[in-house]
Motif scaffolding. Structure first.
Motif, PDB file in Angstrom:
ATOM      1  N   ASN A 462       0.767  -1.232   0.212  1.00 46.95           N
ATOM      2  CA  ASN A 462      -0.376  -0.290   0.135  1.00 46.95           C
ATOM      3  C   ASN A 462       0.969   1.506   0.016  1.00 46.95           C
ATOM      4  N   ALA A 463       1.510   1.769  -0.598  1.00 42.77           N
ATOM      5  CA  ALA A 463       1.512   3.007  -1.522  1.00 42.77           C
ATOM      6  C   ALA A 463       1.076   4.273  -0.839  1.00 42.77           C
ATOM      7  N   THR A 464       1.402   4.983   0.529  1.00 42.25           N
ATOM      8  CA  THR A 464       0.159   6.467   0.631  1.00 42.25           C
ATOM      9  C   THR A 464       1.394   7.520   0.806  1.00 42.25           C
ATOM     10  N   THR A 465       0.793   8.104   0.033  1.00 46.01           N
ATOM     11  CA  THR A 465       1.679  10.162  -0.146  1.00 46.01           C
ATOM     12  C   THR A 465       2.159  10.433   1.714  1.00 46.01           C
ATOM     13  N   ARG A 466       3.442  10.853   1.488  1.00 43.50           N
ATOM     14  CA  ARG A 466       3.468  11.541   2.512  1.00 43.50           C
ATOM     15  C   ARG A 466       3.686  13.022   2.967  1.00 43.50           C
ATOM     16  N   ARG A 467       2.937  13.841   3.344  1.00 39.36           N
ATOM     17  CA  ARG A 467       3.067  15.033   3.584  1.00 39.36           C
ATOM     18  C   ARG A 467       3.411  16.335   5.238  1.00 39.36           C
ATOM     19  N   ASP A 468       3.886  17.288   4.753  1.00 37.61           N
ATOM     20  CA  ASP A 468       4.415  18.114   5.767  1.00 37.61           C
ATOM     21  C   ASP A 468       3.134  19.315   6.454  1.00 37.61           C
ATOM     22  N   GLU A 469       3.396  19.577   6.876  1.00 33.75           N
ATOM     23  CA  GLU A 469       2.188  20.225   7.933  1.00 33.75           C
ATOM     24  C   GLU A 469       1.035  20.995   6.986  1.00 33.75           C
ATOM     25  N   HIS A 470       1.738  22.145   6.151  1.00 34.47           N
ATOM     26  CA  HIS A 470       1.463  22.301   5.308  1.00 34.47           C
ATOM     27  C   HIS A 470       0.948  22.179   4.109  1.00 34.47           C
ATOM     28  N   GLY A 471       0.650  20.325   3.743  1.00 34.58           N
ATOM     29  CA  GLY A 471      -0.345  19.492   2.849  1.00 34.58           C
ATOM     30  C   GLY A 471       0.992  19.408   1.923  1.00 34.58           C
ATOM     31  N   LYS A 472       2.542  19.634   2.351  1.00 35.69           N
ATOM     32  CA  LYS A 472       3.263  19.819   0.971  1.00 35.69           C
ATOM     33  C   LYS A 472       3.872  17.894   0.473  1.00 35.69           C
ATOM     34  N   VAL A 473       3.490  17.844  -0.030  1.00 32.26           N
ATOM     35  CA  VAL A 473       4.084  15.660  -0.319  1.00 32.26           C
ATOM     36  C   VAL A 473       5.426  16.327  -0.776  1.00 32.26           C
ATOM     37  N   ILE A 474       5.885  15.240   0.501  1.00 29.24           N
ATOM     38  CA  ILE A 474       7.392  14.776   1.150  1.00 29.24           C
ATOM     39  C   ILE A 474       8.146  13.909   0.806  1.00 29.24           C
ATOM     40  N   GLY A 475       6.728  13.054   0.221  1.00 29.92           N
ATOM     41  CA  GLY A 475       7.780  11.375  -0.046  1.00 29.92           C
ATOM     42  C   GLY A 475       6.431  10.740  -0.189  1.00 29.92           C
TER      43      GLY A 475
END
Length: 573
Positions: A462-475
């Motif tokens: 299961n590949a899940t988008t990782r985001r920072d606190e501002h919703g920016k994709v970081i990995g």
């Protein structure tokens, strides 16, 4: 007497008068013109022949000024000279010129008065400019007032009138301080005026004015010394701004800062605390009296973070602000709390840096939770890995380490796809990661991983988008399952079904054939290629049984299975 030298000198004087760059004229004791130099001729347009012997007052002065000019000449003829007398002259072309005159008594050798000489200046342009300045002052959208050297009002523009409510007639000649300033500000306002009257001007002085309606308005004042042409101080001009609304807004902002539910503190350019809101007080435990004026870094930051915090504050003092800086504060009770800080440069109205304001968040609980989550991820009994936006590994838990055989140091910062995925799956795995980096997540994706020992293991991901606190994709974070054994078992089951000595077939939820073992092939005569994707009922069941077989399949698709159901199949033959 030998008057050669005297005559030479008189001729020189006459030449100087005639060629002077100021208009010079003279009248005899009857008021008739007897001196008219070149500058007067150019200025007024009349030649000497046109004016000599004519009455200056009657023929060249406007009617409204004839009496006052005649009086100046009469006084000069009596020996009483006049300086800086302003009057108009009409040019030959009918244009009115404004002249500033010094009227000097003219005497003969025996001292007898024989006329008047007037040395003038053309002040038409200057007066026009003064009128323009006066109009600009009067119509300016800032309140402007002036006082003479006794403190009495002599300038009061329209904006001041609208703002305070008093007309020009109501304030002119009245004491500004005594009649329009509140008692508590009389002394400091008088001091500002006194300093300006001594040449020491004041900028950005705040004081209140009381309006005619009794309301108090706040004024920000620039007090400027007013001088005459000789540089003598003749009063003070004050250019103000109505800052009543701004002060109210500042008080509101101050209240908002003080009551905000985030810790907010500020330091001056010496790093001494000058803002400390209620939330900061509750969080850290120190009152305002205990922190105001103290050095933030030296007294409230742990030793290992003093240098880093000082660097952030120094950068902000230079205009380079910092966001999301984490550092610890020690509370009054000695407890360490973690703070996430935004350091903002603080400036005055002129843009000068006057300090730093820090808006913080208490992230002690969040960091504890992150550590807990990190521990859960690391100790989970499923392989979990993560990559950054470049596809390099940045998460690799213990289960992934045990499963694949590589430790954290061997994989961190390495490309997941290029170094650990088999060549035949690199493109498809990269596609899944790219989609997740675009926000499109993937579930139940199967792919192989090569272990350190060279074995191939099958992973369900299961590949899940990782985001920072501002919703920016970081990995991307991948939560996997090792399905190597399950796939092996599925292959074994598939083999058993295919080689069973009983006919076995299967249909999907549309009734199309998707299982057809070897025994079924031998029994009916159709190969898998001939039946796969075809309707079992419509193509291989006799018409008289199609309805009953369809019903059995429909019930099974609803979970109600049927045993020992008899029906006929038509063979290929």
């Amino acid at each position: 007497q030998d008057i050669t030298a005297r005559l030479a000198q008189e001729r020189e004087y006459s030449k100087l008068i005639d060629s002077a760059n100021a208009p010079i004229f003279g009248v005899d004791n009857k008021g008739q013109v007897n001196v008219w130099n070149q500058c007067a001729m150019r200025l007024v347009g009349y030649s000497p022949e046109e004016v000599m012997g004519h009455s200056l007052v009657q023929e060249f002065i406007t009617k409204d000024y004839q009496a006052s000019v005649q009086m100046v000449l009469d006084q000069a003829l009596k020996g009483k000279e006049t300086a800086n007398f302003e009057f108009p002259l009409m040019t030959k072309a009918g244009i009115r010129l404004d002249v500033l005159l010094n009227a000097t008594t003219r005497r003969d050798e025996q001292g007898n008065v024989i006329g008047v000489v007037g040395i003038g200046q053309d002040i038409t342009g200057r007066i026009a400019q003064e009128r323009e300045y006066a109009k600009l002052i009067d119509t300016a959208n800032a309140p402007i007032f002036g006082v003479d050297n006794k403190g009495q009002v002599n300038v009061w523009n329209q904006c001041a009138m609208k703002l305070v409510g008093y007309t020009t007639e109501e304030v002119m000649g009245h004491s500004l301080v005594q009649e329009f300033i509140t008692d508590d500000f009389k002394s400091p306002v008088q001091a500002v005026l006194d300093q300006a009257l001594h040449g020491k001007e004041t900028a950005n002085f705040e004081f209140p004015l009381i309006t005619k309606a009794g309301a108090r308005i706040e004024i920000l004042l620039n007090a400027t010394t007013r001088r005459d042409e000789q540089g003598n101080i003749i009063g003070v001009v004050g250019i103000g701004q109505d800052i009543t609304a701004r002060l109210a807004q500042e008080r509101e902002y101050s209240k908002l800062i003080d009551t905000a539910n985030a810790p907010i503190f500020g330091v001056d350019t010496d790093c001494r605390v000058n803002v400390w809101n209620q939330c900061a007080r509750k969080l850290v435990g120190y009152t305002m009296d205990e922190v105001i004026g103290k050095n933030l870094v030296q007294e409230f930051i742990t030793k290992e973070y003093k240098s880093a915090v000082k660097s952030v504050l120094d950068k902000a003092m230079r205009g380079k602000e910092t966001a999301n800086f984490e550092f610890p504060l020690i509370t009054k009770n000695g407890i360490r709390i973690e703070v996430l800080l935004n350091a903002t440069t603080r400036r005055d109205e002129q843009g000068n840096v006057i300090g730093v304001v820090g808006i913080g968040q208490d992230i002690t609980g969040r960091i504890a939770q992150e550590r807990e989550y990190s521990k859960l991820i690391d100790t989970a009994n499923a392989p979990i890995f993560g990559v950054d936006t470049q596809g390099c590994v940045n998460v690799w838990n213990q289960c992934a380490m045990k499963l694949v055989g590589y430790n954290t140091h061997e994989v961190m910062g390495h490309s997941l796809v290029k170094e650990f995925i088999t060549d035949d799956y690199q493109v498809s795995v990269q596609t899944v990661l790219d989609r997740a980096l675009s926000g499109e997540e993937t579930a139940n994706f199967e792919f192989p991983l090569m272990t350190k020992a060279g074995a191939r293991i099958e992973i369900l991901l299961n590949a899940t988008t990782r985001r920072d606190e501002h919703g920016k994709v970081i990995g991307v974070v991948g939560i996997g399952q090792d399905i190597t054994a399950r796939l092996a078992q599925e292959r074994e089951y598939s083999k058993l079904i295919d080689s069973a000595n009983a006919p076995i077939f299967g249909v999907d939820n549309k009734g199309q054939v998707n299982v057809w073992n070897q025994c079924a092939m031998r029994l009916v005569g159709y190969s898998p290629e001939e039946v796969m994707g075809h309707s079992l009922v419509q193509e291989f069941i006799t018409k008289d049984y199609q309805a009953s077989v369809q019903m059995v399949l429909d019930q099974a698709l609803k979970g109600k299975e049927t045993a020992n159901f008899e029906f006929p199949l038509m063979t290929k033959a």
